[in-house]
Design a protein around this motif. Sequence first.
Motif, short mmCIF file in Angstrom:
data_model
loop_
_atom_site.label_atom_id
_atom_site.label_comp_id
_atom_site.label_asym_id
_atom_site.label_seq_id
_atom_site.Cartn_x
_atom_site.Cartn_y
_atom_site.Cartn_z
N GLY A 150 46.90 63.43 54.72
CA GLY A 150 48.17 63.23 55.88
C GLY A 150 47.85 64.26 56.89
O GLY A 150 47.14 64.87 56.90
N PHE A 151 48.83 64.01 57.82
CA PHE A 151 48.88 64.50 59.20
C PHE A 151 50.05 65.68 59.11
O PHE A 151 49.93 66.49 60.04
N VAL A 152 50.92 65.92 58.35
CA VAL A 152 52.02 66.35 58.05
C VAL A 152 52.04 67.13 56.99
O VAL A 152 52.40 66.45 55.90
N GLU A 186 61.31 62.07 56.73
CA GLU A 186 60.92 62.72 57.86
C GLU A 186 59.44 62.84 58.25
O GLU A 186 58.79 62.85 59.23
N ILE A 187 58.90 63.27 57.03
CA ILE A 187 57.25 63.53 56.82
C ILE A 187 56.90 62.27 57.29
O ILE A 187 55.84 62.21 58.32
N ALA A 188 57.09 61.09 56.88
CA ALA A 188 56.46 59.79 56.95
C ALA A 188 56.70 59.32 58.48
O ALA A 188 55.54 59.17 59.00
N GLU A 189 57.68 59.52 59.02
CA GLU A 189 57.93 59.20 60.36
C GLU A 189 57.26 60.21 61.36
O GLU A 189 56.63 59.53 62.23
N THR A 190 57.22 61.24 61.17
CA THR A 190 56.43 62.17 62.04
C THR A 190 55.01 62.00 61.89
O THR A 190 54.31 61.94 62.85
#
Lengths: 254, 254
Positions: free
Chosen positions: A178-180, B22-26
Motif C-alpha cells: 500500500g501507499f501509507v 485513517e490509513i485507508a482514507e489517506t
Amino acid sequence: MTEGEYDEAYADLGATTENAMEIAETSMDIVREFVPDETLADRVRQKSVHSMGDIEFQHLLEFTGGDAVGDDEDAPVRAGARAVLEEATIVTDITMAKAGVTGRGHDCETRKAIGNGAELAAETGMTRTAASVLELDRRGVYDGAVAVVGNAPTAAFALADCIEDGTRPATIVATPVGFVKAEESRQRVRDVSEEYGVPAITNVGRRGGSGLAAALTNELIHVASDVRTDGLELDLAAETRAARESDSTDDGDR
Amino acid sequence: MTEGEYDEAYADLGATTENAMEIAETSMDIVREFVPDETLADRVRQKSVHSMGDIEFQHLLEFTGGDAVGDDEDAPVRAGARAVLEEATIVTDITMAKAGVTGRGHDCETRKAIGNGAELAAETGMTRTAASVLELDRRGVYDGAVAVVGNAPTAAFALADCIEDGTRPATIVATPVGFVKAEESRQRVRDVSEEYGVPAITNVGRRGGSGLAAALTNELIHVASDVRTDGLELDLAAETRAARESDSTDDGDR
C-alpha cells in the motif's frame, strides 16, 4: 444439462485445461529461466516471482538478520525451515494470509492474530491487527514462531515493537502492501531485524500483500519438506551452497 | 512485561501507528491523485491500484459485457452492485479470495467453489477448482451470482465453458495470476463475456491474484452500499455519469 451432455462437457474441459500440478511445474520452469537457482534465498525469490506474476519482483526482496550459520541471505530461510521442522507456530496477521498457507507438508499450528486484542483496540484506538499482535505477544505466541504479516502495516510496526521489547520470532515474513506506512513498516522490521539479529524476509516498495506473504511462507515449508524427504542440507551459508551448486553444474558438463 | 510497562508500550505504539480508517482514507486520497474519479469503473480502477500498491495497474483492467443500460465500461460494476443489492450469492474459486471478501455492507451469502467436485476431479484428472466450478454450476449456483476467480486459471476456463453452456452469472471478477494459462484464461472469460453479454471485470498481463479479486469484489459491495445509503444513482451509462461529474465540478468552480 443432461447427464450425457455433462459427460461431454467434462471431456471438452479436460482437453482445454491442464491438471494443476502440470501448470505449477511448467510455471516454475518458466520462473527459473529468469531467476537464479543457487541459494535458498533464490528459491524464495522464485516463489515471489511466481506469486506476483512479475519477473522483476525478485529484485524487491530483502533478507536480513542471522542464525548460527551466519548472516548471509539464506539465514531467514534456514531459520524458517528449521522452525517448520520443529513444528513452530505459524502466526499470520489476517485471515486471508492464513488461508493461503498450505496445510500440507508440515505439522505446525497455523493461527491468525486478528480477532484478539479487541479490548486493547477499543481502549487505545490502535488498529485491530496491531492490538491483536500485542495481545498474542503478551501470551508468548510470537516467541519462536514464524511471524507472518501480509496486510497490515500497523501489525508489522507492533511486531517490531515486540522484538524491541525482547520477543524473538524464529523468522519473520513481512510484506504489507500500500501507499501509507507499508514501506515504512517493512523498513522498521528490517531495522529491528538487523539490530537484534532476528531473521526476516521483507520487500521494498509499495507492492506486496497477503498472497505474497503466504507464498513465501509456503516456500519455507517447502524447504523444510526437502530437508526431511530429499536430504537437503540446511546448515550451509549461501555462498557455500552456491559454490557447491556451481561445482555440481560443472560436473554435469564434463 | 509488567502491567505498567505494557500500558506504556500501548502508548508508544499508539503514537507510532495510526488507526486503520485513517490509513485507508489517506491511502485512497493518494490513489485518487493518480486515478480518474468519474465513472464507476474508475472506482474499481482505484481499488485495483490500492490493492496492488501500483499506480499503473489501473491501465491493466478490462470491463466487458453489458446490462440493460448499455455495454459501457460501467456495465459490470452496475451489474455487480445490483446483484449485491439483490443479495445474490458471491462465489469465489478458493478459500483465500473468500477470506478477503468483506462481511460488512451486504447480506449476500459468500461461498467458495473449492471443496466440491472431488469425484469429478479424480475421474477426469482436471484440477480441483475446475471440477468445483462445474459441480457448483450443475447445482445452479453460478446463475445470477457474482462469480469471482482470483487464483485458478482452470476455474476461469471452466466458468467460461459454463457460460457457453447457458449459465448467466450477474457479473464476473476474474484475475488469476501467473505464467501459465492465467492470461489466456482471462482472455477466454472476455471472449464469452463479449459473445454472450455477461458483464466481466478482468485484467490483462500476468499479474493478478486472490487479493486483487477480493478487493474488486469489495468495491462492488461498496458501490451497492452507496446506492443504499448515499442515494448513488446506479442506472447511468459511464459517459453520462462522467459528464454529470464534470458539470458538478464546473459548478463548484463558479
